[in-house]
Design a protein around this motif. Structure first.
Motif, PDB file in Angstrom:
ATOM      1  N   GLN A  65       4.977  25.713  -0.937  1.00 53.32           N
ATOM      2  CA  GLN A  65       5.245  26.139  -2.310  1.00 53.32           C
ATOM      3  C   GLN A  65       4.225  25.563  -3.285  1.00 53.32           C
ATOM      4  O   GLN A  65       4.363  25.712  -4.496  1.00 53.32           O
ATOM      5  CB  GLN A  65       6.667  25.738  -2.711  1.00 53.32           C
ATOM      6  N   GLY A  66       3.222  24.832  -2.746  1.00 50.07           N
ATOM      7  CA  GLY A  66       2.163  24.280  -3.581  1.00 50.07           C
ATOM      8  C   GLY A  66       2.528  22.992  -4.292  1.00 50.07           C
ATOM      9  O   GLY A  66       1.915  22.629  -5.292  1.00 50.07           O
ATOM     10  N   ILE A  67       3.509  22.272  -3.752  1.00 49.55           N
ATOM     11  CA  ILE A  67       3.973  21.040  -4.397  1.00 49.55           C
ATOM     12  C   ILE A  67       3.698  19.848  -3.492  1.00 49.55           C
ATOM     13  O   ILE A  67       4.057  19.850  -2.318  1.00 49.55           O
ATOM     14  CB  ILE A  67       5.481  21.123  -4.718  1.00 49.55           C
ATOM     15  N   ASP A  68       3.056  18.830  -4.066  1.00 50.97           N
ATOM     16  CA  ASP A  68       2.838  17.565  -3.366  1.00 50.97           C
ATOM     17  C   ASP A  68       3.990  16.633  -3.733  1.00 50.97           C
ATOM     18  O   ASP A  68       4.207  16.346  -4.906  1.00 50.97           O
ATOM     19  CB  ASP A  68       1.505  16.943  -3.788  1.00 50.97           C
ATOM     20  N   THR A  69       4.719  16.178  -2.749  1.00 49.18           N
ATOM     21  CA  THR A  69       5.878  15.312  -3.006  1.00 49.18           C
ATOM     22  C   THR A  69       5.496  13.873  -3.324  1.00 49.18           C
ATOM     23  O   THR A  69       6.351  13.089  -3.699  1.00 49.18           O
ATOM     24  CB  THR A  69       6.817  15.284  -1.781  1.00 49.18           C
ATOM     25  N   GLN A  70       4.227  13.539  -3.149  1.00 49.13           N
ATOM     26  CA  GLN A  70       3.756  12.158  -3.331  1.00 49.13           C
ATOM     27  C   GLN A  70       4.612  11.193  -2.512  1.00 49.13           C
ATOM     28  O   GLN A  70       5.008  10.135  -2.962  1.00 49.13           O
ATOM     29  CB  GLN A  70       3.711  11.796  -4.807  1.00 49.13           C
ATOM     30  N   HIS A  71       4.860  11.613  -1.276  1.00 52.78           N
ATOM     31  CA  HIS A  71       5.729  10.840  -0.386  1.00 52.78           C
ATOM     32  C   HIS A  71       5.206   9.439  -0.135  1.00 52.78           C
ATOM     33  O   HIS A  71       5.980   8.527   0.120  1.00 52.78           O
ATOM     34  CB  HIS A  71       5.931  11.579   0.936  1.00 52.78           C
ATOM     35  N   GLU A  72       3.897   9.257  -0.202  1.00 50.18           N
ATOM     36  CA  GLU A  72       3.327   7.929   0.029  1.00 50.18           C
ATOM     37  C   GLU A  72       3.736   6.950  -1.060  1.00 50.18           C
ATOM     38  O   GLU A  72       4.026   5.780  -0.787  1.00 50.18           O
ATOM     39  CB  GLU A  72       1.799   8.007   0.171  1.00 50.18           C
ATOM     40  N   SER A  73       3.788   7.406  -2.314  1.00 57.97           N
ATOM     41  CA  SER A  73       4.204   6.534  -3.419  1.00 57.97           C
ATOM     42  C   SER A  73       5.699   6.259  -3.365  1.00 57.97           C
ATOM     43  O   SER A  73       6.132   5.106  -3.537  1.00 57.97           O
ATOM     44  CB  SER A  73       3.838   7.173  -4.760  1.00 57.97           C
ATOM     45  N   LEU A  74       6.474   7.299  -3.124  1.00 54.23           N
ATOM     46  CA  LEU A  74       7.928   7.140  -2.997  1.00 54.23           C
ATOM     47  C   LEU A  74       8.263   6.197  -1.840  1.00 54.23           C
ATOM     48  O   LEU A  74       9.060   5.267  -1.988  1.00 54.23           O
ATOM     49  CB  LEU A  74       8.584   8.508  -2.785  1.00 54.23           C
ATOM     50  N   GLY A  75       7.628   6.429  -0.705  1.00 56.49           N
ATOM     51  CA  GLY A  75       7.878   5.587   0.467  1.00 56.49           C
ATOM     52  C   GLY A  75       7.459   4.147   0.253  1.00 56.49           C
ATOM     53  O   GLY A  75       8.203   3.218   0.590  1.00 56.49           O
ATOM     54  N   SER A  76       6.287   3.954  -0.321  1.00 56.50           N
ATOM     55  CA  SER A  76       5.790   2.597  -0.564  1.00 56.50           C
ATOM     56  C   SER A  76       6.709   1.839  -1.522  1.00 56.50           C
ATOM     57  O   SER A  76       7.014   0.661  -1.307  1.00 56.50           O
ATOM     58  CB  SER A  76       4.369   2.649  -1.113  1.00 56.50           C
ATOM     59  N   ALA A  77       7.144   2.510  -2.582  1.00 57.53           N
ATOM     60  CA  ALA A  77       8.041   1.865  -3.543  1.00 57.53           C
ATOM     61  C   ALA A  77       9.354   1.466  -2.881  1.00 57.53           C
ATOM     62  O   ALA A  77       9.865   0.360  -3.087  1.00 57.53           O
ATOM     63  CB  ALA A  77       8.302   2.798  -4.731  1.00 57.53           C
ATOM     64  N   TRP A  78       9.903   2.361  -2.058  1.00 56.68           N
ATOM     65  CA  TRP A  78      11.148   2.054  -1.358  1.00 56.68           C
ATOM     66  C   TRP A  78      10.941   0.909  -0.370  1.00 56.68           C
ATOM     67  O   TRP A  78      11.739  -0.022  -0.295  1.00 56.68           O
ATOM     68  CB  TRP A  78      11.650   3.306  -0.641  1.00 56.68           C
ATOM     69  N   LEU A  79       9.854   0.964   0.375  1.00 67.01           N
ATOM     70  CA  LEU A  79       9.580  -0.083   1.363  1.00 67.01           C
ATOM     71  C   LEU A  79       9.369  -1.437   0.711  1.00 67.01           C
ATOM     72  O   LEU A  79       9.736  -2.469   1.280  1.00 67.01           O
ATOM     73  CB  LEU A  79       8.368   0.299   2.209  1.00 67.01           C
ATOM     74  N   SER A  80       8.784  -1.462  -0.487  1.00 70.52           N
ATOM     75  CA  SER A  80       8.523  -2.742  -1.159  1.00 70.52           C
ATOM     76  C   SER A  80       9.817  -3.464  -1.527  1.00 70.52           C
ATOM     77  O   SER A  80       9.797  -4.661  -1.797  1.00 70.52           O
ATOM     78  CB  SER A  80       7.639  -2.539  -2.393  1.00 70.52           C
ATOM     79  N   GLN A  81      10.942  -2.762  -1.511  1.00 74.47           N
ATOM     80  CA  GLN A  81      12.246  -3.396  -1.744  1.00 74.47           C
ATOM     81  C   GLN A  81      12.771  -4.095  -0.489  1.00 74.47           C
ATOM     82  O   GLN A  81      13.687  -4.904  -0.576  1.00 74.47           O
ATOM     83  CB  GLN A  81      13.266  -2.353  -2.188  1.00 74.47           C
ATOM     84  N   HIS A  82      12.185  -3.757   0.658  1.00 74.41           N
ATOM     85  CA  HIS A  82      12.689  -4.266   1.934  1.00 74.41           C
ATOM     86  C   HIS A  82      11.649  -5.080   2.712  1.00 74.41           C
ATOM     87  O   HIS A  82      12.018  -5.850   3.605  1.00 74.41           O
ATOM     88  CB  HIS A  82      13.157  -3.099   2.818  1.00 74.41           C
ATOM     89  N   PHE A  83      10.362  -4.876   2.401  1.00 79.13           N
ATOM     90  CA  PHE A  83       9.269  -5.493   3.158  1.00 79.13           C
ATOM     91  C   PHE A  83       8.187  -5.972   2.193  1.00 79.13           C
ATOM     92  O   PHE A  83       8.151  -5.576   1.030  1.00 79.13           O
ATOM     93  CB  PHE A  83       8.636  -4.472   4.120  1.00 79.13           C
ATOM     94  N   GLY A  84       7.276  -6.772   2.721  1.00 81.92           N
ATOM     95  CA  GLY A  84       6.151  -7.239   1.939  1.00 81.92           C
ATOM     96  C   GLY A  84       5.043  -6.196   1.856  1.00 81.92           C
ATOM     97  O   GLY A  84       5.121  -5.123   2.461  1.00 81.92           O
ATOM     98  N   PRO A  85       3.973  -6.540   1.128  1.00 83.89           N
ATOM     99  CA  PRO A  85       2.866  -5.595   0.943  1.00 83.89           C
ATOM    100  C   PRO A  85       2.118  -5.255   2.231  1.00 83.89           C
ATOM    101  O   PRO A  85       1.486  -4.196   2.306  1.00 83.89           O
ATOM    102  CB  PRO A  85       1.951  -6.296  -0.060  1.00 83.89           C
ATOM    103  N   GLU A  86       2.223  -6.099   3.258  1.00 89.27           N
ATOM    104  CA  GLU A  86       1.554  -5.794   4.523  1.00 89.27           C
ATOM    105  C   GLU A  86       2.181  -4.568   5.202  1.00 89.27           C
ATOM    106  O   GLU A  86       1.561  -3.958   6.073  1.00 89.27           O
ATOM    107  CB  GLU A  86       1.554  -7.004   5.460  1.00 89.27           C
ATOM    108  N   VAL A  87       3.386  -4.180   4.770  1.00 86.48           N
ATOM    109  CA  VAL A  87       4.026  -2.950   5.234  1.00 86.48           C
ATOM    110  C   VAL A  87       3.883  -1.846   4.176  1.00 86.48           C
ATOM    111  O   VAL A  87       3.449  -0.741   4.478  1.00 86.48           O
ATOM    112  CB  VAL A  87       5.521  -3.175   5.570  1.00 86.48           C
ATOM    113  N   SER A  88       4.220  -2.148   2.932  1.00 84.80           N
ATOM    114  CA  SER A  88       4.259  -1.097   1.903  1.00 84.80           C
ATOM    115  C   SER A  88       2.880  -0.604   1.475  1.00 84.80           C
ATOM    116  O   SER A  88       2.722   0.585   1.176  1.00 84.80           O
ATOM    117  CB  SER A  88       5.046  -1.576   0.677  1.00 84.80           C
ATOM    118  N   GLU A  89       1.889  -1.461   1.453  1.00 86.01           N
ATOM    119  CA  GLU A  89       0.569  -1.041   0.972  1.00 86.01           C
ATOM    120  C   GLU A  89      -0.163  -0.085   1.919  1.00 86.01           C
ATOM    121  O   GLU A  89      -0.721   0.914   1.457  1.00 86.01           O
ATOM    122  CB  GLU A  89      -0.298  -2.260   0.652  1.00 86.01           C
TER     123      GLU A  89
END
Length: 177
Positions: A65-89
């Motif tokens: 449909q021509g839409i980028d979900t920006q899943h990398e930003s959403l995922g990284s933000a969520w992961l940063s609540q559970h893991f350190g930057p060595e996982v989220s970055e």
């Protein structure tokens, strides 16, 4: 681990667009990281690099449909609540890593599948020289590139790899306390 399992239970069977589902793609990528001797953090980052796709409620064919979900930003933000930057970055950087490799590595662009080419276009296409320079300054840019390579490898229909339970030890070892 409970939140990770819940995300895969909710949307892990969704199509990945490459002949495998989200869960199979994640497991194949994590298996590649483990096979290559990655650190526990990189194994977890690789396993969860597309968790952003599991967190939103958009349809599987959203890229069509021509839409980028920006899943990398959403995922990284969520992961940063559970893991350190060595996982989220590395998760945050795996999309820019595709753009970087398509720009800088001879032959990489030509190896991308139709689905990857579509998402590359939606994610900004090839990088400018300024974007290349900025990406190379990111502290985890090399990890982002390595994660991208495993991401590209984990798209094989029918490939039998360990299940999610086999990666619990890595998740538990990396969870923020």
């Amino acid at each position: 681990m409970r939140a990770v399992r819940a995300a895969f239970d909710k949307r892990g069977q969704d199509s990945y667009g490459e002949g495998v589902n989200q869960l199979d793609h994640a497991l194949q990528c994590a298996f590649c990281a483990e096979r290559d001797g990655a650190t526990p953090a990189m194994i977890v980052a690789t396993l969860l690099h597309d968790i952003g796709h599991l967190l939103h409620d958009l349809p599987d064919d959203i890229a069509d449909q021509g839409i980028d979900t920006q899943h990398e930003s959403l995922g990284s933000a969520w992961l940063s609540q559970h893991f350190g930057p060595e996982v989220s970055e590395p998760v945050r950087l795996h999309v820019p890593a595709k753009r970087y490799l398509a720009t800088r590595e001879k032959g990489y662009y030509e190896l991308l599948s139709d689905a990857s080419l579509l998402s590359l276009k939606l994610q900004g296409g090839l990088m400018s020289e300024a974007e290349v320079a900025a990406f190379e300054k990111e502290p985890y840019f090399r990890d982002g590139i390595q994660l991208r390579r495993w991401d590209d490898e984990g798209k094989i229909p029918g490939w039998e790899v360990p299940d999610l339970g086999d990666f619990e030890q890595f998740i538990e070892a990396c969870e923020a306390r």
